[in-house]
Design a protein around this motif. Structure first.
Motif, PDB file in Angstrom:
ATOM      1  N   PHE A 172     -42.488 -59.801 113.287  1.00  0.00           N
ATOM      2  CA  PHE A 172     -42.709 -61.124 113.863  1.00  0.00           C
ATOM      3  C   PHE A 172     -43.055 -60.986 115.346  1.00  0.00           C
ATOM      4  O   PHE A 172     -42.347 -61.465 116.228  1.00  0.00           O
TER       5      PHE A 172
ATOM      6  N   THR B 148     -46.731 -62.546 108.416  1.00  0.00           N
ATOM      7  CA  THR B 148     -45.529 -61.896 107.891  1.00  0.00           C
ATOM      8  C   THR B 148     -44.583 -62.912 107.271  1.00  0.00           C
ATOM      9  O   THR B 148     -43.884 -62.617 106.293  1.00  0.00           O
ATOM     10  N   ASP B 149     -44.565 -64.125 107.809  1.00  0.00           N
ATOM     11  CA  ASP B 149     -43.724 -65.162 107.204  1.00  0.00           C
ATOM     12  C   ASP B 149     -44.161 -65.464 105.772  1.00  0.00           C
ATOM     13  O   ASP B 149     -43.328 -65.664 104.884  1.00  0.00           O
ATOM     14  N   VAL B 150     -45.468 -65.467 105.548  1.00  0.00           N
ATOM     15  CA  VAL B 150     -46.003 -65.703 104.199  1.00  0.00           C
ATOM     16  C   VAL B 150     -45.566 -64.578 103.253  1.00  0.00           C
ATOM     17  O   VAL B 150     -45.143 -64.811 102.117  1.00  0.00           O
TER      18      VAL B 150
ATOM     19  N   LEU C  38     -42.977 -62.441 103.569  1.00  0.00           N
ATOM     20  CA  LEU C  38     -41.532 -62.425 103.339  1.00  0.00           C
ATOM     21  C   LEU C  38     -41.098 -63.564 102.420  1.00  0.00           C
ATOM     22  O   LEU C  38     -40.286 -63.373 101.504  1.00  0.00           O
ATOM     23  N   THR C  39     -41.656 -64.738 102.642  1.00  0.00           N
ATOM     24  CA  THR C  39     -41.302 -65.891 101.806  1.00  0.00           C
ATOM     25  C   THR C  39     -41.730 -65.673 100.360  1.00  0.00           C
ATOM     26  O   THR C  39     -40.989 -65.993  99.416  1.00  0.00           O
TER      27      THR C  39
ATOM     28  N   ALA D 155     -38.393 -66.911 114.005  1.00  0.00           N
ATOM     29  CA  ALA D 155     -39.395 -66.922 112.934  1.00  0.00           C
ATOM     30  C   ALA D 155     -38.898 -66.150 111.713  1.00  0.00           C
ATOM     31  O   ALA D 155     -39.134 -66.556 110.571  1.00  0.00           O
ATOM     32  N   ALA D 156     -38.216 -65.038 111.965  1.00  0.00           N
ATOM     33  CA  ALA D 156     -37.705 -64.234 110.856  1.00  0.00           C
ATOM     34  C   ALA D 156     -36.648 -65.007 110.075  1.00  0.00           C
ATOM     35  O   ALA D 156     -36.649 -65.009 108.831  1.00  0.00           O
TER      36      ALA D 156
ATOM     37  N   ALA E 118     -36.346 -68.244 109.871  1.00  0.00           N
ATOM     38  CA  ALA E 118     -37.003 -69.351 109.174  1.00  0.00           C
ATOM     39  C   ALA E 118     -37.682 -68.884 107.891  1.00  0.00           C
ATOM     40  O   ALA E 118     -37.792 -69.653 106.927  1.00  0.00           O
ATOM     41  N   ALA E 119     -38.116 -67.631 107.866  1.00  0.00           N
ATOM     42  CA  ALA E 119     -38.790 -67.092 106.681  1.00  0.00           C
ATOM     43  C   ALA E 119     -37.814 -66.483 105.682  1.00  0.00           C
ATOM     44  O   ALA E 119     -38.232 -65.977 104.633  1.00  0.00           O
ATOM     45  N   GLY E 120     -36.521 -66.501 106.016  1.00  0.00           N
ATOM     46  CA  GLY E 120     -35.527 -66.017 105.072  1.00  0.00           C
ATOM     47  C   GLY E 120     -35.167 -64.551 105.192  1.00  0.00           C
ATOM     48  O   GLY E 120     -34.649 -63.954 104.236  1.00  0.00           O
TER      49      GLY E 120
END
Length: 298
Positions: A48, A60-62, A64-65, A87-88, A90-92
């Motif tokens: 992130f 990366t959020d996409v 990880l999610t 951000a990390a 929020a993405a779980g």
């Protein structure tokens, strides 16, 4: 030699972030799925950081999610600061990695701050992560040489490793960023660091610029290191070190460990399928002798 070695697959992050070609989040997700199919259980899936600095890690959020939470599998992500942690989370993310250097020169060039400043920057990140039940891994780069500074005294590595351990990092990954290490230097370094960090909490992250990575890994395994960072296909390199090749190839590590009778729980054939996939997406051959011998020579 017997026992189990844990492999931390860093290709989707440390490998791809230094590749010239951009791959979409969807390709990265497919790559991770193939690595999972090969039996890898810890796969670093991204970072992130600002896409302006590392465009390859955008989305990366996409990634990880989409991967979600899976039993027995870890998907660590690299975070540079509290914004990255936000951000990390929020993405779980369930595990993060923080990074600094044993070389002052490299720290300034890579993250624009001193080593001490980088540790201070990561203190609130680690505190918040632990409070949220997130595991924290620590990276130390340039442990066996620096492209700007040259030799790095082992004592400097020990100090940084101790500082990361004090932040609560469950594991410290020692990175030979430019791949100049040799077996004796690698063994001596691990012995020095194990004076402040338990050997079972030390990981080896060796690049293969001089073709010494496997020899270095064998040396530190013989001294008790149980975790190895590697990248499928030998992805990556160091943008600050002229001529530096990528990480040691995961398939080379698996082949060596299989030959030693050590357990990795990784299926070599399926791992080579993952290498073939990402090499095709990057449009270049894999930087791996094992891949060439098993797939390109037949």
């Amino acid at each position: 030699m017997t026992g189990t070695i844990r492999i931390v697959e860093v290709g989707p992050r440390d490998g791809l972030q230094n590749e010239a070609a951009l791959v979409s989040p969807q390709v990265r997700i497919a790559f991770v799925e193939k690595l999972l199919a090969a039996g890898l259980k810890t796969i670093e899936v991204g970072s992130f950081v600002s896409p302006r600095w590392v465009p390859q890690m955008a989305g990366t959020d996409v990634v990880l999610t989409a991967l979600g939470i899976r039993d027995g599998v870890n998907f660590p992500v690299l975070v540079p600061n509290e914004k990255g942690l936000d951000a990390a989370l929020a993405a779980g993310a369930r595990e993060i990695a923080i990074f600094t250097s044993a070389s002052e020169a490299f720290s300034q060039k890579n993250i624009n701050c001193s080593i001490a400043e980088s540790i201070d920057r990561f203190r609130p990140v680690a505190e918040r992560a632990h409070a949220a039940g997130i595991r924290v891994r620590g990276y130390v780069s340039c442990v066996l040489g620096c492209p700007s500074q040259g030799q790095v005294p082992p004592g400097d590595v020990v100090k940084v490793a101790a500082a990361l351990a004090a932040l609560g990092c469950y594991e410290i990954s020692l990175g030979d960023t430019i791949g100049t290490g040799t077996p004796k230097k690698a063994r001596d370094l691990v012995r020095a660091v194990s004076g402040v960090v338990p050997i079972e909490c030390i990981a080896a992250h060796f690049h293969d610029t001089y073709g010494q990575a496997l020899a270095n890994l064998l040396a530190v395994i013989e001294d008790g290191v149980q975790t190895i960072d590697a990248a499928a296909g030998g992805l990556g390199g160091c943008p600050y070190a002229k001529g530096a090749s990528g990480n040691v190839a995961t398939e080379a590590v698996v082949y060596m460990l299989d030959g030693l009778g050590m357990r990795t729980d990784v299926n070599l054939s399926k791992l080579l399928d993952a290498v073939a996939f990402i090499s095709g997406e990057l449009g270049r051959p894999a930087n791996s002798n094992v891949y060439r011998a098993r797939r390109l020579s037949s």
